[in-house]
Motif scaffolding. Structure first.
Motif, PDB file in Angstrom:
ATOM      1  N   THR A   9       0.835  -1.000   0.025  1.00 52.72           N
ATOM      2  CA  THR A   9       0.033  -0.029   0.287  1.00 52.72           C
ATOM      3  C   THR A   9       1.082   1.469   0.469  1.00 52.72           C
ATOM      4  O   THR A   9       0.441   2.288  -0.645  1.00 52.72           O
ATOM      5  CB  THR A   9      -1.005   0.189   1.061  1.00 52.72           C
ATOM      6  OG1 THR A   9       0.238  -0.233   2.061  1.00 52.72           O
ATOM      7  CG2 THR A   9      -2.070  -0.691   1.516  1.00 52.72           C
ATOM      8  N   ARG A  10       1.850   1.374   0.744  1.00 49.56           N
ATOM      9  CA  ARG A  10       2.751   1.830   1.099  1.00 49.56           C
ATOM     10  C   ARG A  10       3.974   2.107  -0.539  1.00 49.56           C
ATOM     11  O   ARG A  10       4.267   3.526  -0.698  1.00 49.56           O
ATOM     12  CB  ARG A  10       3.733   2.326   2.141  1.00 49.56           C
ATOM     13  CG  ARG A  10       3.171   2.502   3.538  1.00 49.56           C
ATOM     14  CD  ARG A  10       3.681   2.081   4.152  1.00 49.56           C
ATOM     15  NE  ARG A  10       4.531   2.959   4.419  1.00 49.56           N
ATOM     16  CZ  ARG A  10       5.942   3.074   5.054  1.00 49.56           C
ATOM     17  NH1 ARG A  10       5.999   2.364   6.396  1.00 49.56           N
ATOM     18  NH2 ARG A  10       6.828   4.047   5.539  1.00 49.56           N
ATOM     19  N   ALA A 199     -10.082  -9.083  -4.940  1.00 49.95           N
ATOM     20  CA  ALA A 199     -10.318  -8.427  -4.841  1.00 49.95           C
ATOM     21  C   ALA A 199     -12.447  -7.788  -4.418  1.00 49.95           C
ATOM     22  O   ALA A 199     -12.809  -6.815  -4.129  1.00 49.95           O
ATOM     23  CB  ALA A 199     -10.724  -7.536  -6.192  1.00 49.95           C
ATOM     24  N   GLY A 200     -12.520  -8.989  -4.428  1.00 52.53           N
ATOM     25  CA  GLY A 200     -14.280  -9.345  -3.339  1.00 52.53           C
ATOM     26  C   GLY A 200     -14.326  -8.610  -2.229  1.00 52.53           C
ATOM     27  O   GLY A 200     -15.556  -7.759  -2.143  1.00 52.53           O
ATOM     28  N   LYS A 201     -13.383  -9.413  -1.780  1.00 53.51           N
ATOM     29  CA  LYS A 201     -13.229  -9.353  -0.160  1.00 53.51           C
ATOM     30  C   LYS A 201     -12.671  -8.054  -0.385  1.00 53.51           C
ATOM     31  O   LYS A 201     -13.065  -7.070   1.066  1.00 53.51           O
ATOM     32  CB  LYS A 201     -12.635  -9.977   0.073  1.00 53.51           C
ATOM     33  CG  LYS A 201     -11.959 -10.035   1.250  1.00 53.51           C
ATOM     34  CD  LYS A 201     -12.641 -10.786   2.459  1.00 53.51           C
ATOM     35  CE  LYS A 201     -12.540 -10.637   3.869  1.00 53.51           C
ATOM     36  NZ  LYS A 201     -13.949 -11.637   4.488  1.00 53.51           N
ATOM     37  N   ALA A 202     -12.206  -6.703  -1.194  1.00 51.77           N
ATOM     38  CA  ALA A 202     -11.472  -5.574  -0.987  1.00 51.77           C
ATOM     39  C   ALA A 202     -13.083  -4.748  -1.080  1.00 51.77           C
ATOM     40  O   ALA A 202     -12.796  -3.624   0.002  1.00 51.77           O
ATOM     41  CB  ALA A 202     -10.488  -5.186  -1.591  1.00 51.77           C
ATOM     42  N   ASP A 203     -13.880  -4.924  -1.326  1.00 49.94           N
ATOM     43  CA  ASP A 203     -15.211  -4.190  -1.051  1.00 49.94           C
ATOM     44  C   ASP A 203     -15.469  -2.529  -1.606  1.00 49.94           C
ATOM     45  O   ASP A 203     -15.351  -1.541  -1.431  1.00 49.94           O
ATOM     46  CB  ASP A 203     -15.855  -3.508  -0.027  1.00 49.94           C
ATOM     47  CG  ASP A 203     -17.268  -3.720  -0.037  1.00 49.94           C
ATOM     48  OD1 ASP A 203     -18.075  -3.866  -0.869  1.00 49.94           O
ATOM     49  OD2 ASP A 203     -17.832  -2.797   0.925  1.00 49.94           O
ATOM     50  N   GLY A 204     -14.049  -3.106  -3.279  1.00 50.69           N
ATOM     51  CA  GLY A 204     -14.549  -1.791  -4.132  1.00 50.69           C
ATOM     52  C   GLY A 204     -13.108  -0.944  -3.190  1.00 50.69           C
ATOM     53  O   GLY A 204     -12.876  -0.110  -3.459  1.00 50.69           O
ATOM     54  N   ALA A 205     -12.451  -0.624  -2.331  1.00 51.71           N
ATOM     55  CA  ALA A 205     -11.177  -0.371  -2.037  1.00 51.71           C
ATOM     56  C   ALA A 205      -9.541  -0.873  -1.815  1.00 51.71           C
ATOM     57  O   ALA A 205      -9.467  -2.219  -2.265  1.00 51.71           O
ATOM     58  CB  ALA A 205     -11.324   0.259  -0.147  1.00 51.71           C
ATOM     59  N   LEU A 206      -8.760   0.030  -3.066  1.00 50.02           N
ATOM     60  CA  LEU A 206      -7.796  -0.745  -3.474  1.00 50.02           C
ATOM     61  C   LEU A 206      -6.895  -0.998  -2.605  1.00 50.02           C
ATOM     62  O   LEU A 206      -6.316  -1.808  -2.633  1.00 50.02           O
ATOM     63  CB  LEU A 206      -7.448   0.316  -4.869  1.00 50.02           C
ATOM     64  CG  LEU A 206      -5.741  -0.399  -5.128  1.00 50.02           C
ATOM     65  CD1 LEU A 206      -5.945  -1.770  -5.867  1.00 50.02           C
ATOM     66  CD2 LEU A 206      -5.528   0.830  -6.341  1.00 50.02           C
ATOM     67  N   SER A 211      -3.291  -4.820   0.381  1.00 54.76           N
ATOM     68  CA  SER A 211      -3.329  -5.489   2.306  1.00 54.76           C
ATOM     69  C   SER A 211      -3.634  -6.880   2.113  1.00 54.76           C
ATOM     70  O   SER A 211      -2.837  -7.399   3.057  1.00 54.76           O
ATOM     71  CB  SER A 211      -4.596  -4.271   3.500  1.00 54.76           C
ATOM     72  OG  SER A 211      -3.705  -2.846   3.460  1.00 54.76           O
ATOM     73  N   LEU A 212      -4.501  -6.922   1.917  1.00 56.70           N
ATOM     74  CA  LEU A 212      -5.186  -8.529   1.553  1.00 56.70           C
ATOM     75  C   LEU A 212      -3.802  -9.321   0.466  1.00 56.70           C
ATOM     76  O   LEU A 212      -3.472 -10.413   0.787  1.00 56.70           O
ATOM     77  CB  LEU A 212      -6.400  -8.726   1.144  1.00 56.70           C
ATOM     78  CG  LEU A 212      -7.577  -7.996   2.044  1.00 56.70           C
ATOM     79  CD1 LEU A 212      -8.389  -8.795   0.992  1.00 56.70           C
ATOM     80  CD2 LEU A 212      -7.580  -9.477   2.485  1.00 56.70           C
ATOM     81  N   MET A 213      -3.554  -8.579  -0.586  1.00 51.74           N
ATOM     82  CA  MET A 213      -1.961  -9.188  -1.172  1.00 51.74           C
ATOM     83  C   MET A 213      -0.982  -9.300  -0.399  1.00 51.74           C
ATOM     84  O   MET A 213      -0.793 -10.439   0.274  1.00 51.74           O
ATOM     85  CB  MET A 213      -2.277  -8.457  -1.850  1.00 51.74           C
ATOM     86  CG  MET A 213      -0.830  -9.368  -3.399  1.00 51.74           C
ATOM     87  SD  MET A 213      -1.049 -10.776  -4.214  1.00 51.74           S
ATOM     88  CE  MET A 213      -2.540 -10.370  -5.321  1.00 51.74           C
ATOM     89  N   ASP A 214      -0.570  -8.712   0.141  1.00 53.74           N
ATOM     90  CA  ASP A 214       0.548  -8.580   1.486  1.00 53.74           C
ATOM     91  C   ASP A 214       0.266 -10.090   2.461  1.00 53.74           C
ATOM     92  O   ASP A 214       1.384 -10.731   2.785  1.00 53.74           O
ATOM     93  CB  ASP A 214       0.768  -7.590   1.846  1.00 53.74           C
ATOM     94  CG  ASP A 214       2.459  -6.606   1.328  1.00 53.74           C
ATOM     95  OD1 ASP A 214       2.714  -7.159   1.338  1.00 53.74           O
ATOM     96  OD2 ASP A 214       1.788  -5.360   1.950  1.00 53.74           O
TER      97      ASP A 214
END
Length: 588
Positions: A9-10, A199-206, A211-214
């Motif tokens: 994210t950073r 992407a679905g779990k993120a609910d529209g927030a990149l 963070s989930l990918m990390d």
């Protein structure tokens, strides 16, 4: 991996307008404003979390001050010309006073002095008022950029002095493309199905997706498999959801309970399961029509599976299932035993009859020779029994004092309570046999006796009765009796809504009522069947009801359901006592 590792994210925070995902309407407007030198002194960026509000503010500050892309976005806040303030922790009047003091100091290196105030809605009312004068007439070199997830909490006087931009929730496909690009940069191997899950779990927030990918990379390493990803994020997989749908189709209650138990043993959250199942049913509904597949955010393979599964359910079936699962989501929040509530919902899904069977039954009733109310001449056909093969003179036997119902040919109109048909009054209802007759013949002998008795009965010919035409004065004359009947047989909310309605017109069997508001009309429409039965009791005939809205009443003064419920409590002490003692709630 180096010792100075940065979270995704950073590391991948955008530094130019082109890098920002899905906010082209904001990027292009700000880029044109900079090019035309029409920069406003105050901007408000609003939208859901993780869609790029603060990032856009930093990019704008970088562009108007000509800061090189090599400078990290987080380092911008340490410069003297770009000041970032967290309003969640600096929300007092004193904090705003200090900000007003620093506004007087011109920029040191750049052209503008930019104030980025994040979560600006957290400022107190007094702090907003203290900022108002400075915001209205700032120095020519000052630009304010406010970011918030709740713009409705910002004072209107502040909003009116800002250019507002509403950021969009990022689509699943756009998040997948961004994740695919980052995985390529990081040399991460991952399949498209897993990217869609993240992407679905993120609910529209990149930001949430990164963070989930990390988290997934930390669990799986550079090669991410779908099963490992589901374990890492504790998500209910598509295969499991399709298994539940298949169990529902097959009416397999044991299988669906086994799946639930397995999920709970793995540590899956029941609320997450219901949310995932609701989304699955929603996609199942969309997949029934190929034209709506663009509304399903999934891989092509999943879309094909959805289309195949949807062919087993009607539109009504899927809607009923969605309603049951959505209702269970609310129930388990306060349930003492939430697992039982989830099991109950799944059992309802697997055992409920299909709408197709109900439709076929209705069609069969309509096609019946007696459905149209036609009279049959001659004796009714007797039911096939075992009596014909019994020895002559033998007495058939039946259980003690068991009434044996005989099939009586009844017109459809009689089933729905129409008085237009005179039903036979001397039809055989039951046959009671003596206790000594309970022998090895059991129920077959009783059926034979009932059938033989039925052959001797000739039904009286049915004849139509001329119905009197109803007029408005007839309805109004019976209105008070009708209200009393509704009060006796229906809920209080129905009678209160009916009292607020007026009789408008009657044409044949269609009665039109005008409702005072939308809420009352909805209550009456939902309970229309009960209201029709009440007319049957008062007038001896069922009237079809139609409800309209009072167009003369302004919508702004209509009461919401909860205000109406409070008013009902004030008018009825008994209802107030029920609410106070038992904690009753509005059921609508």
């Amino acid at each position: 991996m180096s010792d100075t590792y940065k979270a995704l994210t950073r590391k991948y925070r955008p530094r130019t307008f082109e890098d920002i995902v899905s906010q082209e309407h904001v990027s292009s407007t700000l880029r044109n404003a900079i090019g035309q030198k029409r920069l406003n002194h105050a901007y408000l960026f609003s939208g859901p979390r993780g869609v790029g509000k603060t990032t856009m503010a930093r990019v704008l500050a970088r562009m108007i001050n000509g800061i090189d892309d090599s400078v990290d976005g987080e380092a911008l806040g340490s410069t003297l010309d770009i000041i970032e303030i967290d309003a969640a922790s600096n929300n007092s009047v004193d904090d705003v006073h200090r900000l007003r003091d620093t506004v007087r100091v011109p920029p040191q290196k750049g052209i503008y002095k930019v104030y980025i105030i994040d979560e600006v809605h957290m400022l107190s009312k007094q702090a907003f008022n203290a900022l108002l004068k400075t915001l209205e007439e700032p120095p020519s070199y000052v630009v304010f950029i406010f970011a918030t997830t709740e713009p409705h909490k910002v004072l209107p006087t502040i909003l009116s002095r800002c250019q507002r931009f509403d950021f969009r929730r990022i689509k699943v496909g756009e998040i997948v493309e961004r994740l695919r690009h980052i995985c390529a940069e990081e040399s991460i191997t991952i399949d498209d199905e897993s990217l869609h899950v993240i992407a679905g779990k993120a609910d529209g927030a990149l930001r949430d997706a990164l963070s989930l990918m990390d988290q997934v990379i930390a669990f799986c390493g550079v090669t991410v498999t779908h099963d490992a990803l589901l374990n890492a994020l504790n998500i209910v997989g598509q295969d499991t959801l399709f298994d539940i749908i298949e169990s529902i189709r097959a009416h397999d209650s044991s299988r669906v309970l086994s799946i639930l138990d397995s999920l709970l043993q793995q540590g899956n959250d029941m609320q997450e399961l219901l949310i995932a199942l609701t989304e699955m049913l929603r996609n199942l509904y969309m997949a029934r029509d190929a034209k709506n597949l663009y509304l399903v955010e999934a891989t092509d393979e999943t879309k094909q599976r959805l289309m195949k599964a949807s062919s087993h359910f009607s539109e009504e079936d899927v809607l009923r299932m969605m309603h049951l699962v959505s209702e269970a989501q609310f129930k388990i929040r306060e349930a003492a035993q939430p697992r039982i509530q989830v099991e109950l919902a799944l059992l309802k899904l697997t055992t409920m009859p299909r709408a197709k069977g109900l439709s076929e039954l209705m069609e069969a009733l309509k096609a019946s020779p007696h459905a149209a109310g036609s009279s049959s001449k001659g004796p009714m056909p007797s039911a096939p029994t075992a009596a014909n093969s019994s020895p002559k003179g033998s007495m058939p036997s039946t259980p003690t004092s068991t009434p044996i119902a005989t099939p009586i040919a009844t017109p459809t109109s009689a089933l729905f309570g129409s008085p237009a048909i005179n039903r036979p009054t001397n039809a055989l209802r039951s046959v009671n046999l003596d206790e000594e007759q309970h022998t090895s013949g059991k129920i077959e002998g009783g059926l034979a006796l009932a059938a033989q008795a039925q052959e001797d009965i000739q039904p009286e010919p049915e004849h139509e009765v001329e119905l009197k035409e109803l007029f408005l004065h007839d309805i109004r004359a019976a209105w008070s009796d009708y209200i009393d009947e509704v009060k006796k047989t229906c809920k209080m909310s129905i009678s209160h809504s009916l009292i607020r309605s007026q009789v408008i017109d009657i044409k044949g069997e269609l009665l039109t009522l005008e409702c005072d508001d939308e809420f009352s009309r909805n209550i009456l429409q939902v309970n229309q069947r009960d209201l029709m039965v009440c007319w049957k009791t008062v007038l001896g005939r069922m009237l079809t009801l139609e409800f309209t809205l009072n167009a003369s009443r302004p919508k702004a003064v209509q009461d919401d359901p909860y205000a109406r419920f409070r008013k009902l409590q004030q008018e009825d002490p008994k209802l107030k006592m029920i609410v106070d003692v038992f904690g009753a709630e509005l059921d609508y």
